[in-house]
Enzyme design. Structure first.
Site, PDB file in Angstrom:
ATOM      1  N   LEU A 224      20.819  13.641 -16.418  1.00 30.22           N
ATOM      2  CA  LEU A 224      20.392  12.649 -17.411  1.00 30.22           C
ATOM      3  C   LEU A 224      19.325  11.702 -16.857  1.00 30.22           C
ATOM      4  CD1 LEU A 224      23.755  11.613 -19.129  1.00 30.22           C
ATOM      5  CD2 LEU A 224      22.231  13.524 -19.670  1.00 30.22           C
TER       6      LEU A 224
ATOM      7  N   HIS B   3      17.318  10.789 -22.223  1.00 31.72           N
ATOM      8  CA  HIS B   3      18.662  11.113 -22.734  1.00 31.72           C
ATOM      9  C   HIS B   3      19.396   9.816 -23.115  1.00 31.72           C
ATOM     10  CE1 HIS B   3      17.993  14.574 -19.780  1.00 31.72           C
ATOM     11  NE2 HIS B   3      18.002  15.159 -20.975  1.00 31.72           N
TER      12      HIS B   3
ATOM     13  N   GLN C 179      19.170  30.710 -22.222  1.00 29.12           N
ATOM     14  CA  GLN C 179      17.823  30.245 -22.574  1.00 29.12           C
ATOM     15  C   GLN C 179      16.876  30.283 -21.386  1.00 29.12           C
ATOM     16  OE1 GLN C 179      19.399  26.304 -23.834  1.00 29.12           O
ATOM     17  NE2 GLN C 179      17.589  25.455 -22.854  1.00 29.12           N
TER      18      GLN C 179
ATOM     19  N   GLN D 256      11.344  14.732 -29.271  1.00 24.95           N
ATOM     20  CA  GLN D 256      10.065  15.321 -29.691  1.00 24.95           C
ATOM     21  C   GLN D 256       9.382  16.059 -28.542  1.00 24.95           C
ATOM     22  OE1 GLN D 256       7.018  12.746 -31.563  1.00 24.95           O
ATOM     23  NE2 GLN D 256       5.557  14.287 -30.870  1.00 24.95           N
ATOM     24  N   LYS D 257       9.726  15.711 -27.294  1.00 23.15           N
ATOM     25  CA  LYS D 257       9.087  16.404 -26.175  1.00 23.15           C
ATOM     26  C   LYS D 257       9.235  17.922 -26.337  1.00 23.15           C
ATOM     27  CE  LYS D 257      10.777  16.926 -21.948  1.00 23.15           C
ATOM     28  NZ  LYS D 257      10.548  18.313 -21.488  1.00 23.15           N
ATOM     29  N   ASP D 258      10.419  18.344 -26.795  1.00 28.62           N
ATOM     30  CA  ASP D 258      10.673  19.771 -27.029  1.00 28.62           C
ATOM     31  C   ASP D 258      10.564  20.020 -28.526  1.00 28.62           C
ATOM     32  OD1 ASP D 258      11.628  20.610 -24.196  1.00 28.62           O
ATOM     33  OD2 ASP D 258      12.716  18.779 -24.629  1.00 28.62           O
TER      34      ASP D 258
ATOM     35  N   GLN E 142      11.790  23.238 -30.199  1.00 29.13           N
ATOM     36  CA  GLN E 142      13.249  23.289 -30.260  1.00 29.13           C
ATOM     37  C   GLN E 142      13.763  22.484 -31.455  1.00 29.13           C
ATOM     38  OE1 GLN E 142      15.907  22.831 -26.709  1.00 29.13           O
ATOM     39  NE2 GLN E 142      15.909  20.703 -27.311  1.00 29.13           N
TER      40      GLN E 142
ATOM     41  N   VAL F  17       9.896  10.013 -24.662  1.00 31.02           N
ATOM     42  CA  VAL F  17      10.009   8.864 -23.759  1.00 31.02           C
ATOM     43  C   VAL F  17       9.192   9.190 -22.514  1.00 31.02           C
ATOM     44  CG1 VAL F  17      11.599   7.414 -22.440  1.00 31.02           C
ATOM     45  CG2 VAL F  17      12.317   8.386 -24.648  1.00 31.02           C
TER      46      VAL F  17
ATOM     47  N   LEU G 112       9.246  12.080 -19.495  1.00 23.52           N
ATOM     48  CA  LEU G 112      10.410  12.233 -18.623  1.00 23.52           C
ATOM     49  C   LEU G 112      10.961  13.642 -18.773  1.00 23.52           C
ATOM     50  CD1 LEU G 112      12.390   8.903 -19.125  1.00 23.52           C
ATOM     51  CD2 LEU G 112      10.592   9.439 -17.500  1.00 23.52           C
TER      52      LEU G 112
HETATM   53  P1  AMP Z   1      17.431  18.736 -21.838  1.00 26.03           P
HETATM   54  O1  AMP Z   1      18.628  18.212 -21.129  1.00 26.03           O
HETATM   55  O2  AMP Z   1      16.195  18.721 -21.029  1.00 26.03           O
HETATM   56  O3  AMP Z   1      17.701  20.052 -22.516  1.00 26.03           O
HETATM   57  O4  AMP Z   1      17.132  17.714 -23.000  1.00 26.03           O
HETATM   58  C1  AMP Z   1      18.134  17.266 -23.875  1.00 26.03           C
HETATM   59  C2  AMP Z   1      17.488  16.553 -25.017  1.00 26.03           C
HETATM   60  O5  AMP Z   1      16.719  15.471 -24.513  1.00 26.03           O
HETATM   61  C3  AMP Z   1      16.527  17.450 -25.815  1.00 26.03           C
HETATM   62  O6  AMP Z   1      16.665  17.161 -27.195  1.00 26.03           O
HETATM   63  C4  AMP Z   1      15.182  17.033 -25.295  1.00 26.03           C
HETATM   64  O7  AMP Z   1      14.135  17.214 -26.225  1.00 26.03           O
HETATM   65  C5  AMP Z   1      15.413  15.549 -25.049  1.00 26.03           C
HETATM   66  N1  AMP Z   1      14.433  15.035 -24.103  1.00 26.03           N
HETATM   67  C6  AMP Z   1      14.222  15.442 -22.832  1.00 26.03           C
HETATM   68  N2  AMP Z   1      13.188  14.757 -22.278  1.00 26.03           N
HETATM   69  C7  AMP Z   1      12.735  13.918 -23.250  1.00 26.03           C
HETATM   70  C8  AMP Z   1      11.698  12.937 -23.316  1.00 26.03           C
HETATM   71  N3  AMP Z   1      10.911  12.674 -22.275  1.00 26.03           N
HETATM   72  N4  AMP Z   1      11.550  12.241 -24.471  1.00 26.03           N
HETATM   73  C9  AMP Z   1      12.348  12.484 -25.544  1.00 26.03           C
HETATM   74  N5  AMP Z   1      13.335  13.389 -25.532  1.00 26.03           N
HETATM   75  C10 AMP Z   1      13.538  14.090 -24.411  1.00 26.03           C
END
Ligand code: AMP
Length: 286
Positions: free
Chosen positions: A33, A37, A61, A151-153, A156, A179, A187
């Site tokens: 995290l 997150h 994935q 929104q970064k992903d 998805q 973020v 991040l």
């Molecule tokens: P992950 O653990 O990387 O699979 O991410 C979990 C959730 O956090 C997903 O919905 C990602 O899109 C979101 N997330 C990861 N990094 C960012 C970020 N920098 N800004 C916004 N959401 C993020």
């Protein structure tokens, strides 16, 4: 906050909170995290009576040459952070819970079709089939009223929204703006793998998007021109990075826009720094 590992325990726990007016919010993550997150958890906390965070590094994935084994894992730290964000339930299932027949032995999958083949899907075949399937499983187990994605992903988030629509699921999907660090780097749990030189070049992803956004705001509507502007910034600012793609795509179909942008669209890019792949995007708002 309660740490839960089994779906049966989860439904007992959720049953205790069951009330027609209570809402359950879910933040699905792969752990490790960071502040993004925490932001998702914060929004989830504001909007729901019960906050569930899932932490599961989903093997289906990851491609065969991707970083499944080196993906950072630290449940103790995640748990402390989730607790401080006001999370009620940390759901951390095992592979056996998520894939009772093993990943190889699973027959039924959620296939996002063409939506999963553009942008990230080009370099990561099967990635979004794994994502959609695991999120579908999590939604079945948690039955959230709302689920939060970043929104970064963006691909998805769009695919999950479409899954919910197409399959008549009732969970509402919320997408939270990317973020960033002060220097613009989005991040990501993968940023820890960047060398000092690569980290120094990483802000050029956002700089490339900003240059294209400036042109967009000044009236440029030709997708190849917007892409060229972003690529130019990357070639100067990230000489050690290999550009996977820079693409203007429709947010409805995720198909690349080949000429004039005339529908809601996003400019998205992916850059490889050694074994670490970074992605970013900005919406092209009308
Ligand atoms: P992950 O653990 O990387 O699979 O991410 C979990 C959730 O956090 C997903 O919905 C990602 O899109 C979101 N997330 C990861 N990094 C960012 C970020 N920098 N800004 C916004 N959401 C993020």
């Amino acid at each position: 906050m309660k740490l839960v590992r089994e779906p049966s325990e989860l439904s007992n726990m959720l049953g205790k909170y069951a009330h027609p007016l209570h809402t359950v919010g879910l933040v699905p993550t792969m752990g490790a995290l960071h502040a993004a997150h925490m932001r998702l958890l914060e929004v989830c906390r504001l909007q729901n009576d019960l906050v569930v965070l899932s932490v599961y590094v989903n093997p289906s994935q990851f491609g065969p040459r991707e970083d499944l084994t080196r993906y950072p894992r630290d449940l103790e730290r995640d748990s402390a952070m989730a607790k401080s964000a006001g999370c009620d339930v940390l759901f951390a299932p095992s592979d056996g819970v998520m894939y009772p027949n093993g990943v190889e032995g699973q027959s039924i999958w959620i296939d996002p079709g063409e939506l999963g083949r553009h942008l990230e899907g080009d370099s990561r075949p099967g990635h979004f089939r794994g994502v959609a399937t695991v999120v579908h499983k999590l939604f079945e187990m948690v039955r959230p009223d709302r689920a939060y994605f970043g929104q970064k992903d963006i691909q998805q988030a769009l695919i999950i929204s479409r899954m919910v629509d197409d399959l008549g699921m009732t969970t509402k999907i919320h997408t939270i703006p990317t973020v960033r660090e002060k220097d613009g780097v989005a991040l990501s749990s993968r940023n820890v793998f960047l060398t000092a030189v690569q980290r120094g070049e990483a802000p050029s992803l956002k700089a490339a998007l900003d240059a294209a956004l400036d042109a967009w705001r000044n009236g440029t509507r030709d997708a190849p021109t917007l892409e060229k502007i972003a690529r130019r910034v990357l070639s100067v600012g990230a000489p050690s990075g290999a550009v996977d793609y820079v693409s203007v795509a429709s947010t409805g179909t995720l198909k690349p826009v080949v000429a004039t942008v005339s529908e809601p669209a996003v400019i998205a890019l992916a850059v490889r720094f050694g074994g670490t792949r970074l992605i970013d995007n900005e919406l092209l708002q009308p």
